[in-house]
Scaffold this motif. Sequence first.
Motif, PDB file in Angstrom:
ATOM      1  N   GLU A  31      -5.468  -9.905   5.997  1.00  0.00           N
ATOM      2  CA  GLU A  31      -5.388 -10.453   7.349  1.00  0.00           C
ATOM      3  C   GLU A  31      -6.619 -10.110   8.163  1.00  0.00           C
ATOM      4  O   GLU A  31      -7.044 -10.872   9.030  1.00  0.00           O
TER       5      GLU A  31
ATOM      6  N   ARG B  25       2.551  -6.137  18.132  1.00  0.00           N
ATOM      7  CA  ARG B  25       1.505  -7.052  18.572  1.00  0.00           C
ATOM      8  C   ARG B  25       0.169  -6.638  17.960  1.00  0.00           C
ATOM      9  O   ARG B  25      -0.220  -5.487  18.008  1.00  0.00           O
ATOM     10  N   HIS B  26      -0.518  -7.628  17.448  1.00  0.00           N
ATOM     11  CA  HIS B  26      -1.849  -7.381  16.893  1.00  0.00           C
ATOM     12  C   HIS B  26      -2.862  -8.197  17.671  1.00  0.00           C
ATOM     13  O   HIS B  26      -2.513  -9.166  18.315  1.00  0.00           O
TER      14      HIS B  26
ATOM     15  N   THR C 141      -5.015  -2.857  14.691  1.00  0.00           N
ATOM     16  CA  THR C 141      -4.071  -2.311  15.674  1.00  0.00           C
ATOM     17  C   THR C 141      -4.093  -0.798  15.649  1.00  0.00           C
ATOM     18  O   THR C 141      -4.540  -0.168  14.706  1.00  0.00           O
TER      19      THR C 141
ATOM     20  N   TYR D  10       2.051 -11.487  18.138  1.00  0.00           N
ATOM     21  CA  TYR D  10       3.236 -11.043  17.410  1.00  0.00           C
ATOM     22  C   TYR D  10       3.466 -11.938  16.205  1.00  0.00           C
ATOM     23  O   TYR D  10       3.703 -11.455  15.099  1.00  0.00           O
TER      24      TYR D  10
ATOM     25  N   VAL E 190       0.704  -1.928   6.878  1.00  0.00           N
ATOM     26  CA  VAL E 190       1.091  -3.071   7.709  1.00  0.00           C
ATOM     27  C   VAL E 190       2.003  -2.562   8.801  1.00  0.00           C
ATOM     28  O   VAL E 190       3.015  -1.932   8.533  1.00  0.00           O
TER      29      VAL E 190
ATOM     30  N   VAL F  16       4.246  -3.321  12.388  1.00  0.00           N
ATOM     31  CA  VAL F  16       4.951  -4.375  13.102  1.00  0.00           C
ATOM     32  C   VAL F  16       4.553  -4.291  14.558  1.00  0.00           C
ATOM     33  O   VAL F  16       4.304  -3.225  15.079  1.00  0.00           O
TER      34      VAL F  16
ATOM     35  N   ARG G 200       1.453 -11.702  12.931  1.00  0.00           N
ATOM     36  CA  ARG G 200       0.527 -10.578  13.178  1.00  0.00           C
ATOM     37  C   ARG G 200      -0.832 -11.105  13.620  1.00  0.00           C
ATOM     38  O   ARG G 200      -1.876 -10.530  13.315  1.00  0.00           O
TER      39      ARG G 200
END
Lengths: 416, 513
Positions: A331, B122-123, B72, A243, B118, B120, A246
């Motif tokens: 990322e 958990r990744h 994700t 979390y 992007v 939001v 990220r």
Amino acid sequence: MDFWKWVFFGFLCAALVLRIGAVELGRNQPTERISGSAGDVLEDNPVGRLKVFVYELPSKYNKKILQKDPRCLNHMFAAEIFMHRFLLSSPVRTLNPKEADWFYTPVYTTCDLTPNGLPLPFKSPRMMRSAIQLISSNWPYWNRTEGADHFFLTPHDFGACFHYQEEKAIERGILTLLKRATLVQTFGQRNHVCLKDGSITIPPYAPPQKIYAHLIPENTPRSIFVYFRGLFYDVGNDPEGGYYARGARAAVWENFKDNPLFDISTDHPTTYYEDMQRAVFCLCPLGWAPWSPRLVEAVVFGCIPIIIADDIVLPFADAIPWEEIGVFVDEEDVPKLDTILTSIPPEVILRKQRLLANPTMKQAMLFPQPAQPGDAFHQVLNGLARKLPHDRSIYLKPGEKLLNWTAGPVGDLKPW
Amino acid sequence: MKLSALQQSYLNRRSNSFRGSAQLDSAADGSVKSPAAVFWLVLHGVCCLISLVLGFRFSRLVFFFIFSTSATNLYTAPFRGAAEIASHLDVRSTPVTGAADSVPGNMTAVVASSTSRVVVGRHGIRIRPWPHPDPVEVMKAHQILERVQREQRALFGVKNPRTVIAVTPTYARTFQKLHLTGVMHSLMLVPYDLVWIVVEAGGVTNETASIIAKSGLRTIHVGFRQTMPNSWEGRHKLESRMRLHALGIVREQKLDGVVMFADDSNMHSMELFDEIQNVKWIGAVSVGILLHSTDSSATIQREGEEESTPMPVQGPACNATNKLVGWHTFNSLRYAGRSAVYIDDRAPVLPRKLEWSGFVLNSRLVWKDVDDKPEWVKDLDELDGAGEEVESPLSLLKTTSMVEPLGNCGRQVLLWWLRVEARSDSKFPAQWIIDPPLDITVPSKRTPWPDAPPELPSNEKMSDGAQTQDQQINKHSTKTKTPRTRRSRTKRRHDTKVIGVQASTLSVSEQQN
């Protein structure tokens, strides 16, 4: 005639004094001017290009809050307080609201601190709402445009969404009453609910005295390749990882913890600023929010910032060409960070360092007291000046109402 | 979106942990438990039990098995509540052992807008298959660092660096290797061009030559006719003359650069060499004086005189406007009468009033027939014939007011003066190579093994001189009985340690000390 001679003489003296007062950070290094419109914009002088009227709010909105907790002057949200002080004594301030282009409401919404020093945003919407009710009832200028020529400073984590947790912030959205005003905030992410079109992004506050106290000689060779100090896992709030940031910070740690080129750890060394000046690259990854004071520190210390935050909007993005100064890494490319960095040609790296050495660049990131030409206060005013003149359509017809004063969560409507 | 009580209390926990306040601004619904929530609860409980049994975080394995380290995914809303519940219960139920995240599939997603990539929630933590440094990349990074540092040197370092001419008077003695190696290493680190003039008392010897040959620097090694006397007085005088001789060489060969005096037992900092580049004609730096006093009475004396303890520094003294007004010298009154006279005295060795090593000269000061030499400089030839002793380079000047104070006007101590020598009867092997092996051995007392009785000195020992090389190294423990029998059968090479002071075969190569 004599009087004007004295005025001219006085002006010359003042100009001299101001020059001496400006701190020179890039001492002898030949710097590169960011050529073109972007670079020159940093050196614009806003004086004479706009007029700002500062509302006189009762001290419970600003002074009393600060008195209750003076720590607000040192944390990274202190820009709202210093902006107020700057505007009170700035030449752009006008006492005549009829000739003002912009209206500023000094309400310190980020000054309700926990014992640890972190601001609680739970009362901020109510505070803001109460302030707006005050100015709309005491002055006619709010109702004239429903706030379209007003600006507010909302330096909290997610700006005017007034929450520290992203999901909640997105749910709340920007406070309805601020939907037409210009927001000056630190948060910036493209296509995000909490970044309104036309907002001005500012850097977080970093104390200039502390920074200047830790400068080391410029000929100290830069021997650290990549430098970072901070959390990788937020064990208190996100023990599993994934979390926080990220998962990007955790990825940095897992991939590079044994890499000798990466000087990364969770230490809090006293030589943090000195070490940054000995590093070529400084990591600026996102945390719970995409922005951080690391960017300011990296720019001031001449360390090339590596920004790992997808879609982030950096401070004064219309005036500073961040692509040419920093390195942007997606990322998802974090595991390949070492390949990316070592494949940057040395000429590009040297050019970035020359751009960073430019004193106007460093000055634009700081909020010095007293204000100096080219600093962040002036860049905010420049940004506001660039939005002038106001479009005729913002002026509402009498009696027309666009904002819904009762929208939002029920808790927001309670008086403050 | 309605919030369940559990979700709300999750937020509560979050805010508790780092905000310390339990205020919430949103209304809470009554607790509603859907069957899905109950199912997840049960599943979570089962997984908790499994991890308790297994003893590790079961969830992480499952998580990584099911999901690769890619981006994700988007999930719909109902899963969100469950994730909150699970994470909340995680912390509440097993805070110590590490809670099992029983719902591995819970990647929540709140899509901010349709065009944002992007999300939001958990990744996954992306780790590449082999997360270790690649040597090729490490080399490239070092090349980048090298390039950056070169640029820094070009920008901030000394422009037009001049050659450093280091003058070292020396002579062969036990401690020479120690001292000279130290100076040599310092000079090898100097980033500028360097010429090392080594003047040796008593003539050029292989000792010194072998030491300086390893430096890789450009060296000029000359001998000086006289041998070094045994007293400190004499030594200081001779060293001054040797240094003047070196200056003569600079003059002869028209060496261009900055002359500094690197005495062989001094310690130099690297900043010294950067600082001396700034000298115009003659400069002075602060020298730290390190006195090696073994005399315990000295400490008693020091305590009594604490209020007048001076700084052990020699160098230029400046006034507030950074102009040279005088000199700091070493106050040797406290050691009067107790200082060393002979080189091996166990008493503090005192420096002169102003040491040579605290001065740097522009080599052009000693050149012949140079037009732009300042008029306050005497010619070097005038000093040679002078009967008096030249104590410091200041004798080269007609007026000392033109000396430039270096190192932030003498506030930085850039080198340290130290004199340590061995006893006059100390011996050392030539060039510190043990060849042939030493024949003197002294029995070690208190070995951890029982001492064998001393063997009778036999003739075979003498003839085995060549083969006893490993005898001193060989330290077998011996019992009294068996060695004899063994000895008769086996070769003598396995004879145990050589004992007895066979002083008759004293054949250590003696060096002059």
